[in-house]
Each structure stands twice: as structure tokens, then as C-alpha cells.
Design a protein around this motif. Structure first.
Motif, PDB file in Angstrom:
ATOM      1  N   ILE A  55       0.858  -1.188   0.000  1.00  0.00           N
ATOM      2  CA  ILE A  55       0.000   0.000   0.000  1.00  0.00           C
ATOM      3  C   ILE A  55       0.890   1.233   0.000  1.00  0.00           C
ATOM      4  O   ILE A  55       2.054   1.176   0.357  1.00  0.00           O
ATOM      5  CB  ILE A  55      -0.960   0.033   1.212  1.00  0.00           C
ATOM      6  N   THR A  56       0.344   2.314  -0.387  1.00  0.00           N
ATOM      7  CA  THR A  56       1.115   3.537  -0.447  1.00  0.00           C
ATOM      8  C   THR A  56       1.401   4.096   0.940  1.00  0.00           C
ATOM      9  O   THR A  56       0.590   3.965   1.850  1.00  0.00           O
ATOM     10  CB  THR A  56       0.396   4.606  -1.294  1.00  0.00           C
ATOM     11  N   GLY A  57       2.536   4.722   1.079  1.00  0.00           N
ATOM     12  CA  GLY A  57       2.868   5.407   2.313  1.00  0.00           C
ATOM     13  C   GLY A  57       2.470   6.867   2.247  1.00  0.00           C
ATOM     14  O   GLY A  57       2.623   7.608   3.197  1.00  0.00           O
ATOM     15  N   TYR A  58       1.983   7.267   1.104  1.00  0.00           N
ATOM     16  CA  TYR A  58       1.589   8.654   0.923  1.00  0.00           C
ATOM     17  C   TYR A  58       0.187   8.875   1.473  1.00  0.00           C
ATOM     18  O   TYR A  58      -0.587   7.954   1.633  1.00  0.00           O
ATOM     19  CB  TYR A  58       1.605   9.036  -0.559  1.00  0.00           C
ATOM     20  N   HIS A  59      -0.122  10.106   1.723  1.00  0.00           N
ATOM     21  CA  HIS A  59      -1.453  10.489   2.160  1.00  0.00           C
ATOM     22  C   HIS A  59      -2.096  11.203   0.979  1.00  0.00           C
ATOM     23  O   HIS A  59      -1.790  12.354   0.714  1.00  0.00           O
ATOM     24  CB  HIS A  59      -1.376  11.411   3.383  1.00  0.00           C
ATOM     25  N   PRO A  60      -2.951  10.504   0.253  1.00  0.00           N
ATOM     26  CA  PRO A  60      -3.514  11.096  -0.952  1.00  0.00           C
ATOM     27  C   PRO A  60      -4.300  12.368  -0.658  1.00  0.00           C
ATOM     28  O   PRO A  60      -4.921  12.505   0.386  1.00  0.00           O
ATOM     29  CB  PRO A  60      -4.442  10.016  -1.495  1.00  0.00           C
ATOM     30  N   GLY A  61      -4.261  13.256  -1.563  1.00  0.00           N
ATOM     31  CA  GLY A  61      -5.019  14.498  -1.461  1.00  0.00           C
ATOM     32  C   GLY A  61      -5.233  15.032  -2.861  1.00  0.00           C
ATOM     33  O   GLY A  61      -4.660  14.552  -3.830  1.00  0.00           O
ATOM     34  N   GLY A  62      -6.073  16.028  -2.949  1.00  0.00           N
ATOM     35  CA  GLY A  62      -6.296  16.676  -4.226  1.00  0.00           C
ATOM     36  C   GLY A  62      -7.276  15.966  -5.142  1.00  0.00           C
ATOM     37  O   GLY A  62      -7.382  16.316  -6.312  1.00  0.00           O
ATOM     38  N   THR A  63      -8.015  15.002  -4.643  1.00  0.00           N
ATOM     39  CA  THR A  63      -8.948  14.265  -5.502  1.00  0.00           C
ATOM     40  C   THR A  63     -10.330  14.906  -5.555  1.00  0.00           C
ATOM     41  O   THR A  63     -11.164  14.509  -6.351  1.00  0.00           O
ATOM     42  CB  THR A  63      -9.090  12.811  -5.030  1.00  0.00           C
ATOM     43  N   CYS A  64     -10.582  15.873  -4.678  1.00  0.00           N
ATOM     44  CA  CYS A  64     -11.884  16.550  -4.614  1.00  0.00           C
ATOM     45  C   CYS A  64     -11.601  18.034  -4.360  1.00  0.00           C
ATOM     46  O   CYS A  64     -12.050  18.624  -3.397  1.00  0.00           O
ATOM     47  CB  CYS A  64     -12.698  15.925  -3.479  1.00  0.00           C
ATOM     48  N   LYS A  65     -10.816  18.588  -5.236  1.00  0.00           N
ATOM     49  CA  LYS A  65     -10.227  19.912  -5.070  1.00  0.00           C
ATOM     50  C   LYS A  65     -11.211  21.012  -4.668  1.00  0.00           C
ATOM     51  O   LYS A  65     -12.300  21.120  -5.205  1.00  0.00           O
ATOM     52  CB  LYS A  65      -9.551  20.284  -6.390  1.00  0.00           C
ATOM     53  N   MET A  66     -10.754  21.837  -3.697  1.00  0.00           N
ATOM     54  CA  MET A  66     -11.503  23.031  -3.325  1.00  0.00           C
ATOM     55  C   MET A  66     -10.978  24.187  -4.168  1.00  0.00           C
ATOM     56  O   MET A  66      -9.775  24.291  -4.398  1.00  0.00           O
ATOM     57  CB  MET A  66     -11.304  23.356  -1.844  1.00  0.00           C
ATOM     58  N   GLY A  67     -11.869  25.043  -4.620  1.00  0.00           N
ATOM     59  CA  GLY A  67     -11.438  26.187  -5.413  1.00  0.00           C
ATOM     60  C   GLY A  67     -12.540  27.220  -5.531  1.00  0.00           C
ATOM     61  O   GLY A  67     -13.631  27.069  -4.976  1.00  0.00           O
ATOM     62  N   SER A  68     -12.231  28.252  -6.256  1.00  0.00           N
ATOM     63  CA  SER A  68     -13.186  29.349  -6.433  1.00  0.00           C
ATOM     64  C   SER A  68     -14.345  28.909  -7.318  1.00  0.00           C
ATOM     65  O   SER A  68     -14.237  27.923  -8.055  1.00  0.00           O
ATOM     66  CB  SER A  68     -12.480  30.556  -7.062  1.00  0.00           C
ATOM     67  N   PRO A  69     -15.444  29.655  -7.258  1.00  0.00           N
ATOM     68  CA  PRO A  69     -16.593  29.330  -8.118  1.00  0.00           C
ATOM     69  C   PRO A  69     -16.249  29.420  -9.609  1.00  0.00           C
ATOM     70  O   PRO A  69     -16.954  28.873 -10.443  1.00  0.00           O
ATOM     71  CB  PRO A  69     -17.640  30.375  -7.742  1.00  0.00           C
ATOM     72  N   TYR A  70     -15.167  30.095  -9.948  1.00  0.00           N
ATOM     73  CA  TYR A  70     -14.768  30.264 -11.346  1.00  0.00           C
ATOM     74  C   TYR A  70     -13.805  29.174 -11.817  1.00  0.00           C
ATOM     75  O   TYR A  70     -13.427  29.136 -12.979  1.00  0.00           O
ATOM     76  CB  TYR A  70     -14.119  31.643 -11.536  1.00  0.00           C
ATOM     77  N   ASP A  71     -13.412  28.285 -10.909  1.00  0.00           N
ATOM     78  CA  ASP A  71     -12.493  27.194 -11.249  1.00  0.00           C
ATOM     79  C   ASP A  71     -13.311  25.965 -11.627  1.00  0.00           C
ATOM     80  O   ASP A  71     -13.894  25.307 -10.765  1.00  0.00           O
ATOM     81  CB  ASP A  71     -11.576  26.906 -10.061  1.00  0.00           C
ATOM     82  N   ASP A  72     -13.360  25.666 -12.911  1.00  0.00           N
ATOM     83  CA  ASP A  72     -14.162  24.531 -13.382  1.00  0.00           C
ATOM     84  C   ASP A  72     -13.628  23.184 -12.902  1.00  0.00           C
ATOM     85  O   ASP A  72     -14.345  22.177 -12.968  1.00  0.00           O
ATOM     86  CB  ASP A  72     -14.243  24.528 -14.910  1.00  0.00           C
ATOM     87  N   THR A  73     -12.385  23.129 -12.431  1.00  0.00           N
ATOM     88  CA  THR A  73     -11.825  21.857 -11.951  1.00  0.00           C
ATOM     89  C   THR A  73     -12.085  21.637 -10.471  1.00  0.00           C
ATOM     90  O   THR A  73     -11.793  20.567  -9.944  1.00  0.00           O
ATOM     91  CB  THR A  73     -10.305  21.788 -12.212  1.00  0.00           C
ATOM     92  N   ALA A  74     -12.629  22.644  -9.784  1.00  0.00           N
ATOM     93  CA  ALA A  74     -12.907  22.523  -8.348  1.00  0.00           C
ATOM     94  C   ALA A  74     -14.202  21.756  -8.120  1.00  0.00           C
ATOM     95  O   ALA A  74     -15.213  21.999  -8.773  1.00  0.00           O
ATOM     96  CB  ALA A  74     -12.984  23.893  -7.697  1.00  0.00           C
ATOM     97  N   VAL A  75     -14.179  20.827  -7.177  1.00  0.00           N
ATOM     98  CA  VAL A  75     -15.347  20.042  -6.811  1.00  0.00           C
ATOM     99  C   VAL A  75     -16.065  20.679  -5.627  1.00  0.00           C
ATOM    100  O   VAL A  75     -17.276  20.610  -5.502  1.00  0.00           O
ATOM    101  CB  VAL A  75     -14.924  18.591  -6.464  1.00  0.00           C
ATOM    102  N   VAL A  76     -15.286  21.327  -4.752  1.00  0.00           N
ATOM    103  CA  VAL A  76     -15.797  21.907  -3.515  1.00  0.00           C
ATOM    104  C   VAL A  76     -15.513  23.405  -3.533  1.00  0.00           C
ATOM    105  O   VAL A  76     -14.436  23.835  -3.941  1.00  0.00           O
ATOM    106  CB  VAL A  76     -15.094  21.244  -2.298  1.00  0.00           C
TER     107      VAL A  76
END
Length: 122
Positions: A55-76
């Protein structure tokens, strides 16, 4: 690369300093690998346990990105609300725009504290 790391760990565990400390090698006996001889020198066995149980030793992040209302890639959005879904917020490591290099525990505690304030006051 993982196999190289496992082989190094096996080598270190058999070194004099580790042996003086009483180090013992534990090789898992997995059902998926039972057709192979359990031996630290058996590369096929080591590859099998890596493929099956690593298993990975990393702590995954960035899969449900928070961003501004103008960022089309932001989920939250900045209030932790999932865009397009009423009544759902997300607060975990997934909302960080990108994974961090260190352990996320203290950062996530601070984020959770802020999330509680957002939920209670807005």
C-alpha cells in the motif's frame, strides 16, 4: 523500485547490527502467493507479495479539489460545499488542491476546526 527497497530491507535485517538487536524477518504467507516458495531470495514470491499487499505510504489528497466558483476543476467551493449537490460538504485531505509533502495530520485538524465553524455559522 519497490522490489529494490524490499531487498534492501531484507539485507539490512540480516546485518550484524540488526542481528545484535534480535531482528527477525517476517514474510507474509498470502493465499494469492501460496503457489510460490516463501523465501526472501525468491524474487517471484517477493514480487507477488508486493503486488498483493503493498500500500502507499503517501497520504492522498487533491482528488476533490476546493477552489473558487470560477475554477471549473474545483469540486468543492471555499465553504466546503460540493458544487451542484445541495446539503453536502466535504472536509478531508481530498479538498486540498494538491497533495502536501509532509504528514497532513496537523493541517487536517486545523481544516476540521475551520469546517466546524463554517457549518455552525453559515
Amino acid at each position: 523500485m519497490f522490489l529494490t527497497a524490499v531487498k534492501l530491507a531484507i539485507h539490512l535485517s540480516t546485518s550484524q547490527p540488526f542481528q545484535r538487536l534480535g531482528a527477525k524477518l517476517h514474510l507474509p504467507q498470502l493465499d494469492e502467493c501460496k503457489h510460490l516458495e516463501v523465501d526472501p531470495q525468491n524474487l517471484a514470491y517477493l514480487e507477488c507479495i508486493i503486488r498483493t499487499a503493498a500500500i502507499t505510504g503517501y497520504h492522498p489528497g487533491g482528488t476533490c479539489k476546493m477552489g473558487s466558483p470560477y475554477d471549473d476543476t474545483a469540486v468543492v467551493d471555499p465553504m466546503l460545499r460540493v458544487r451542484g449537490v445541495h446539503g453536502l460538504r466535504v472536509m478531508d485531505a481530498s479538498i486540498m488542491p494538491t497533495p502536501i509533502s509532509g504528514h497532513p495530520n496537523s493541517l487536517l485538524i486545523a481544516m476540521a476546526d475551520r469546517a466546524a465553524d463554517l457549518i455552525l455559522h453559515y
